[in-house]
Structure formats: C-alpha cells, structure tokens
Design a protein around this motif. Sequence first.
Motif, PDB file in Angstrom:
ATOM      1  N   GLN A   1     -10.481  62.229  17.375  1.00 39.85           N
ATOM      2  CA  GLN A   1      -9.871  61.876  16.052  1.00 39.85           C
ATOM      3  C   GLN A   1      -9.684  60.219  16.201  1.00 39.85           C
ATOM      4  O   GLN A   1      -9.035  59.589  16.845  1.00 39.85           O
ATOM      5  N   MET A   2     -10.107  59.738  15.063  1.00 38.74           N
ATOM      6  CA  MET A   2     -10.316  58.194  14.763  1.00 38.74           C
ATOM      7  C   MET A   2      -9.768  57.896  13.502  1.00 38.74           C
ATOM      8  O   MET A   2      -9.905  58.555  12.402  1.00 38.74           O
ATOM      9  N   LYS A   3      -8.681  56.960  13.312  1.00 38.05           N
ATOM     10  CA  LYS A   3      -8.070  56.670  12.339  1.00 38.05           C
ATOM     11  C   LYS A   3      -7.972  54.941  12.089  1.00 38.05           C
ATOM     12  O   LYS A   3      -8.058  54.538  13.190  1.00 38.05           O
ATOM     13  N   MET A   4      -7.732  54.445  10.935  1.00 38.74           N
ATOM     14  CA  MET A   4      -7.630  53.060  10.686  1.00 38.74           C
ATOM     15  C   MET A   4      -8.857  52.448  11.318  1.00 38.74           C
ATOM     16  O   MET A   4      -8.912  51.432  12.102  1.00 38.74           O
ATOM     17  N   LEU A   5      -9.978  52.932  10.922  1.00 38.09           N
ATOM     18  CA  LEU A   5     -11.226  52.685  11.711  1.00 38.09           C
ATOM     19  C   LEU A   5     -11.632  51.013  11.093  1.00 38.09           C
ATOM     20  O   LEU A   5     -11.370  50.606   9.822  1.00 38.09           O
ATOM     21  N   LYS A   6     -12.204  50.502  11.773  1.00 35.60           N
ATOM     22  CA  LYS A   6     -12.547  48.881  11.622  1.00 35.60           C
ATOM     23  C   LYS A   6     -14.138  48.865  11.770  1.00 35.60           C
ATOM     24  O   LYS A   6     -14.753  49.750  12.605  1.00 35.60           O
ATOM     25  N   PRO A   7     -14.690  47.915  11.149  1.00 35.54           N
ATOM     26  CA  PRO A   7     -16.178  47.749  11.106  1.00 35.54           C
ATOM     27  C   PRO A   7     -16.633  47.753  12.537  1.00 35.54           C
ATOM     28  O   PRO A   7     -17.621  47.878  12.881  1.00 35.54           O
TER      29      PRO A   7
END
Length: 120
Positions: free
Chosen positions: A81-87
């Motif tokens: 689970q990935m959140k607050m994803l960044k480029p």
Amino acid sequence: QVQLVESGGGSVQAGGSLSLSCAAFGHISSSFCMAWFRQAPGNERERVGVIDSDSRTNYADSVKGRFTISRDNAKAILYLQMKMLKPEDTAMYYCAARYGGCSSFVFPYWGQGTQVTVSS
C-alpha cells in the motif's frame, strides 16, 4: 518452483495512493521472506521493503511512513500500500521471495513487475 504475479500498477498524481498485489503460486509457504523492489530507468534496483514469516516489516528510508507491506498467507498474496506518492516513486515494482529469513538480499524468485507512474 515459485511463480509471482504482480498487479495493481498504474498512474497517479503526486500525493495520491496506489496499492499493489503479488500473487504467489507453487511451492511457497508462510516461512518465505517476501519483498518489494523497484527500479526506475537509469537507476539501480532498490529494495522497498520486506516482510518476514512473522509479518515483521522493514522499509527503505525513502518510503518509511508512506508505504505499508502486508501479507495474507492463507491466500498467498503480498501487498504494497503506497500513499503520499511522489514523482520519485515512479518505477517498475517487483515482488520477490526467498525461503527463510529476510537478512539476505538474495532473492531467487521474482515477478515480472508492474509499472507505477506518479505525475507532478
């Protein structure tokens, strides 16, 4: 033999969330260490995190507090689970497995990968 199949990749805007799954087939059990790796073009492969047979996890500093690894041993599925994803999270994501503990960086079994793209 163990086969791993990732799913759930896609495109998302920065700040968004995405979840990946990895289904395991074959001679795999709850005693396996499971891991997520990623590799962006031109970059070295990075170990995102691992989860051991007791569901203890360890993460790369770059994703701590934003990514969560879990596993469902009954279904033989690994999750990310990935959140607050960044480029800079843009990469091909791979799941991997090894029999035994997670102290080794050698993983004999790999999935084919799933692409995650984060736009700014």
